[in-house]
Design a protein around this motif. Structure first.
Motif, PDB file in Angstrom:
ATOM      1  N   THR A  25      -1.491   7.662   1.946  1.00 43.53           N
ATOM      2  CA  THR A  25      -2.598   6.826   1.279  1.00 43.53           C
ATOM      3  C   THR A  25      -1.587   7.226  -0.266  1.00 43.53           C
ATOM      4  O   THR A  25      -1.690   6.615  -0.904  1.00 43.53           O
ATOM      5  CB  THR A  25      -3.771   7.357   0.528  1.00 43.53           C
ATOM      6  OG1 THR A  25      -4.719   7.320   2.757  1.00 43.53           O
ATOM      7  CG2 THR A  25      -4.425   5.854   0.633  1.00 43.53           C
ATOM      8  N   LEU A  26      -1.616   8.429  -0.848  1.00 43.37           N
ATOM      9  CA  LEU A  26      -0.731   8.707  -1.535  1.00 43.37           C
ATOM     10  C   LEU A  26       0.683   8.299  -1.862  1.00 43.37           C
ATOM     11  O   LEU A  26       0.730   7.261  -2.811  1.00 43.37           O
ATOM     12  CB  LEU A  26      -0.988  10.034  -2.426  1.00 43.37           C
ATOM     13  CG  LEU A  26      -1.684  10.734  -2.197  1.00 43.37           C
ATOM     14  CD1 LEU A  26      -1.597  12.048  -2.158  1.00 43.37           C
ATOM     15  CD2 LEU A  26      -2.769  10.355  -3.575  1.00 43.37           C
ATOM     16  N   GLU A  56       1.036   5.163  -0.478  1.00 43.23           N
ATOM     17  CA  GLU A  56       1.247   4.059  -0.275  1.00 43.23           C
ATOM     18  C   GLU A  56       0.225   3.209  -2.008  1.00 43.23           C
ATOM     19  O   GLU A  56       0.865   2.744  -2.526  1.00 43.23           O
ATOM     20  CB  GLU A  56      -0.373   2.930   0.412  1.00 43.23           C
ATOM     21  CG  GLU A  56       1.008   3.275   2.219  1.00 43.23           C
ATOM     22  CD  GLU A  56      -0.394   2.700   3.442  1.00 43.23           C
ATOM     23  OE1 GLU A  56      -1.500   2.929   3.335  1.00 43.23           O
ATOM     24  OE2 GLU A  56       0.003   3.152   4.549  1.00 43.23           O
ATOM     25  N   ALA A  57       0.067   3.677  -2.392  1.00 46.92           N
ATOM     26  CA  ALA A  57      -0.838   4.038  -3.629  1.00 46.92           C
ATOM     27  C   ALA A  57       0.215   4.275  -4.744  1.00 46.92           C
ATOM     28  O   ALA A  57       0.350   3.042  -5.519  1.00 46.92           O
ATOM     29  CB  ALA A  57      -1.284   4.993  -4.570  1.00 46.92           C
ATOM     30  N   ALA A  58       0.954   4.973  -4.305  1.00 42.43           N
ATOM     31  CA  ALA A  58       2.762   4.724  -5.301  1.00 42.43           C
ATOM     32  C   ALA A  58       3.110   3.744  -5.573  1.00 42.43           C
ATOM     33  O   ALA A  58       3.993   3.142  -6.196  1.00 42.43           O
ATOM     34  CB  ALA A  58       2.881   6.318  -5.395  1.00 42.43           C
ATOM     35  N   ARG A  59       3.596   3.686  -4.080  1.00 43.94           N
ATOM     36  CA  ARG A  59       4.055   2.408  -3.199  1.00 43.94           C
ATOM     37  C   ARG A  59       3.275   0.404  -4.443  1.00 43.94           C
ATOM     38  O   ARG A  59       4.410   0.085  -5.055  1.00 43.94           O
ATOM     39  CB  ARG A  59       4.646   2.063  -2.342  1.00 43.94           C
ATOM     40  CG  ARG A  59       4.797   2.942  -1.436  1.00 43.94           C
ATOM     41  CD  ARG A  59       5.555   2.530  -0.020  1.00 43.94           C
ATOM     42  NE  ARG A  59       6.219   1.389   0.365  1.00 43.94           N
ATOM     43  CZ  ARG A  59       6.313   0.340   1.427  1.00 43.94           C
ATOM     44  NH1 ARG A  59       5.115   1.562   2.795  1.00 43.94           N
ATOM     45  NH2 ARG A  59       6.177  -0.432   1.878  1.00 43.94           N
ATOM     46  N   THR A  60       2.287   0.543  -4.167  1.00 48.66           N
ATOM     47  CA  THR A  60       1.345  -0.354  -4.828  1.00 48.66           C
ATOM     48  C   THR A  60       1.469  -0.811  -6.719  1.00 48.66           C
ATOM     49  O   THR A  60       1.621  -1.280  -7.071  1.00 48.66           O
ATOM     50  CB  THR A  60       0.320  -0.976  -4.055  1.00 48.66           C
ATOM     51  OG1 THR A  60      -0.295   0.414  -4.976  1.00 48.66           O
ATOM     52  CG2 THR A  60       0.205  -0.701  -2.943  1.00 48.66           C
ATOM     53  N   LEU A  61       1.931   0.543  -7.023  1.00 48.13           N
ATOM     54  CA  LEU A  61       1.865   0.744  -8.338  1.00 48.13           C
ATOM     55  C   LEU A  61       3.727   1.161  -9.154  1.00 48.13           C
ATOM     56  O   LEU A  61       4.254   1.116  -9.973  1.00 48.13           O
ATOM     57  CB  LEU A  61       1.410   2.213  -9.074  1.00 48.13           C
ATOM     58  CG  LEU A  61       0.485   2.884  -8.481  1.00 48.13           C
ATOM     59  CD1 LEU A  61      -0.040   4.036  -8.623  1.00 48.13           C
ATOM     60  CD2 LEU A  61      -0.592   1.660  -9.608  1.00 48.13           C
ATOM     61  N   GLY A  62       4.244   0.633  -7.566  1.00 50.12           N
ATOM     62  CA  GLY A  62       5.794   0.154  -8.210  1.00 50.12           C
ATOM     63  C   GLY A  62       6.811   1.642  -7.817  1.00 50.12           C
ATOM     64  O   GLY A  62       7.746   1.030  -8.484  1.00 50.12           O
ATOM     65  N   SER A  63       6.448   2.584  -7.195  1.00 49.97           N
ATOM     66  CA  SER A  63       7.621   3.245  -7.334  1.00 49.97           C
ATOM     67  C   SER A  63       8.016   3.127  -5.603  1.00 49.97           C
ATOM     68  O   SER A  63       7.575   2.828  -5.025  1.00 49.97           O
ATOM     69  CB  SER A  63       7.039   4.382  -7.366  1.00 49.97           C
ATOM     70  OG  SER A  63       6.699   4.915  -6.102  1.00 49.97           O
TER      71      SER A  63
END
Ligand SMILES: Nc1ncnc2c1ncn2[C@@H]1O[C@H](COP(=O)(O)OP(=O)(O)O)[C@@H](O)[C@H]1O
Ligand SMILES: [Mg+2]
Lengths: 305, 322
Positions: free
Chosen positions: B216-217, B219-226
């Motif tokens: 999840t961490l 994936e969260a980072a990917r949705t935040l653009g990284s």
């Protein structure tokens, strides 16, 4: 059914105000368009068709809830929209452009705690701006602003593990919104919270949505939550996941917890219940195998009820 | 919170004190056993330490003889009407008493021997610590990045892990002769053995730790653009850092266990040489003092690293358990 109860209106009946509101929403531009979207998972047990022929669109600043029994593909749908999974057929368009991967134009709030545990609350919110290439000062100003919006400016320097569940989800919302996404995708964000905190978070989310230019796609399996929050509710059925009905919620805005007992609310809830629990779902096999055989271990006269 | 401990009773705050007491007890109990064996003559003491040889011609002062043999000689002397030998019950020479070891320990550090043939304990230890340091550093320079990359990119992991899995079963000391042939007889082959003993485990353990990072961490980072390198440096590395640190502590312990074999390769050196020399002269008190010093250094450095870890990673909840 209780004979004393007045007959409920149909969930399709809309007051003039509500009808006008839906008219206005339909005038707005489409943010998200999903056409014939399908998803098959290949797993060692064979293929699973998680989604089939999903069709819907979301207008700007609309609040859409997705509801359905567990395993109907709600998470799959939102993960495809977030760009975390790939669909296998159909298309998903954001502002007319196909979704191919994650991007800052879509914010996501997960059910589980997805905050970065090694960053303070403020640094968590600054993560997105940093990825965009913003400098430290600008990112910090942005973060401060959004933390104020979710009421956590006092906790800016705390670590996520020091916060309660509700506060963590507030940070997650701030972290997603700081990028000013076109649409906020939320996958059962309040599912793990206690009832009281959840009610607070629902009101807070509506407040946020009223005050900023954001469209929300919100997944839940809680019927009350869906009706309380949504303009429209997308009802999914399982195996394969398909759209059963799209309900325009006839409960007028602004919403208050007092409306939970209004006729429109109950009519909508009755319809959702009819759609979602038509027949008791068969239990999974391992649950069926469990058949407790109750034996009395206490004195026969020592009754608790 | 430790679930298992809780099932067996005991609340958190009582536990802290009780744990400290039990921790001290875990050291005191073996020490007590050692004292009992050393200072109470009737428990074991299979030998007799000769204080006066009497009429026995082959007895000498400070000689340790079997009890039965001593009794026989006493009987012999009685029959021959010669002076009786004197002696006191004692343990074998390889089991010195705690006070003797403590004295050896003190002397080892405070009055190192003037004789240059015999290595001093501090100098030997320092040499050993340097071997460990360089071996572990070299291993980590390769093992940590490779482990993280193998854990992050499945393809890379599948490309090297089967081979590493195979290689780690090859006993490091088996490469001793080879290492000497390639790297000479001094520190090179010793450092190489530490590296061979540590590196392969290190890659596998760190790859595994990396794979356990909450998806999840990421994936969260990917949705935040990284993505790509940023994802690796801003999410994967900080996300696994406390666990990586813990892994490194355990691996450092393993590196110590390879030290003795490593130091026997080529020209014997360091604490191992000290121990073998002292054993040759039957100075077993020094041998025990040296072995215990290794234990103290290993255990002490791990305690310090654990403390440091708590400071470095204030967000890490799993440390509360330790
Ligand atoms: N990675 C996966 N591999 C195989 N099947 C999956 C995977 N993820 C979800 N599924 C299946 O897809 C269906 C929908 O799952 P999901 O979207 O998680 O449902 P929901 O969020 O509505 O509970 C389920 O039957 C689930 O078993
Ligand atoms: Mg789900």
């Amino acid at each position: 059914m209780n004979l004393m109860e007045p007959i409920l209106p149909s969930y399709l009946d809309q007051s003039d105000a509500v009808r006008e509101r839906f008219e206005r929403i339909r005038q707005r531009e489409t943010i998200l368009e999903v056409r014939k979207l399908g998803k098959r998972y290949r797993s060692p047990q064979g293929e699973v068709e998680a989604l089939r022929g999903i069709d819907f669109s979301v207008r700007r600043r609309e609040f859409v809830c997705v509801i359905g029994p567990s395993g109907c593909g709600k998470s799959t749908l939102i993960r495809i929209l977030a760009g975390l999974d790939k669909h296998t057929s159909g298309e998903a368009l954001l502002d007319g452009k196909p979704i191919t991967g994650p991007g800052q134009d879509r914010g996501m709030v997960f059910q589980g705690y997805s905050l970065f545990p090694w960053l303070t609350v403020k640094k968590n919110v600054m993560f997105g701006p940093h990825m965009k290439g913003e400098g430290n000062d600008q990112a910090e100003r942005d973060a401060q602003l959004w933390l104020e919006l979710v009421g956590l400016e006092k906790f800016a320097d705390a670590y996520p593990h020091q916060l309660s569940g509700g506060m963590r989800q507030r940070v997650a919302i701030a972290r997603a919104l700081v990028n000013q996404p076109r649409i906020l995708l939320m996958d059962e964000p309040f599912g793990a919270l206690d009832a009281q905190t959840r009610a607070k978070m629902q009101s807070h989310l509506i407040d946020i949505w009223r005050n900023i230019d954001v469209t929300v796609l919100f997944i839940t399996h809680d019927l009350d939550e869906a009706i309380y929050l949504a303009d429209r509710i997308l009802v999914l059925k399982a195996h394969p996941g398909e759209v059963q009905e799209v309900i325009e919620v006839p409960v007028p805005r602004p919403r208050t917890p007092g409306q939970f007992n209004s006729p429109e609310f109950r009519a909508t809830k009755a319809r959702l219940e009819a759609l979602i629990h038509p027949a008791p779902e068969p239990l999974p096999e391992d649950e069926q195998a469990v058949k407790p055989h109750m034996i009395r271990f206490t004195d026969v006269h020592d009754n608790v009820e | 919170m430790n679930m298992i401990a809780n099932w067996f009773g005991g609340s958190a705050d009582v536990d802290a004190r009780r744990r400290a007491l039990l921790g001290i007890g875990s050291f005191l109990l073996p020490l007590l056993a050692w004292c009992l064996i050393s200072y109470t003559p009737f428990i074991w003491h299979p030998k007799v330490l000769v204080t006066d040889p009497g009429g026995v011609d082959y007895f000498q002062v400070d000689m340790r003889v079997d009890k039965a043999m001593f009794k026989e000689e006493v009987a012999n002397m009685q029959q021959a009407h010669l002076a009786l030998p004197q002696g006191q019950p004692s343990n074998p020479i390889y089991l010195p008493a705690p006070d003797e070891v403590a004295k050896a320990f003190y002397n080892g550090f405070v009055n190192p021997p003037s004789n240059t043939d015999v290595p001093s304990m501090p100098a030997s230890l320092w040499h050993s610590i340097q071997i460990i340091f360089w071996g572990f550093l070299l291993s980590s320079l390769i093992g940590v990045p490779l482990g993280i990359l193998s854990g992050t990119y499945a393809t890379l992991g599948r490309l090297n892990e089967p081979f590493i899995e195979f290689f780690r079963y090859l006993p490091a000391p088996a490469f001793g002769a080879l290492a000497v042939a390639i790297l000479g007889i001094y520190n090179g082959p010793k450092i190489a053995i530490i590296v061979i003993g540590t590196l392969f485990q290190q890659v596998l353990i760190i790859a595994n730790t990396t794979r356990k990072l909450e998806t999840t961490l990421i994936e969260a980072a990917r949705t935040l653009g990284s993505k790509n390198l940023k994802l690796l440096t801003k999410v994967v590395v900080p996300g696994i850092l406390p666990d990586l640190y813990r892994d490194q502590r355990i691996l450092l312990g393993w590196a110590w266990t390879y030290l003795i074999v490593a130091e026997l390769i080529g020209t014997s050196s360091g604490i191992t040489w000290f121990i073998t020399q002292q054993a040759r002269y039957q100075h077993f008190d020094n041998v025990y003092a040296a072995i215990m010093t290794i234990g103290l250094i290993g255990f002490g450095s791990d305690l310090i690293l654990a403390r440091l870890g708590r400071r470095l990673f204030p967000w890490d909840r799993t440390q509360d358990r330790q």
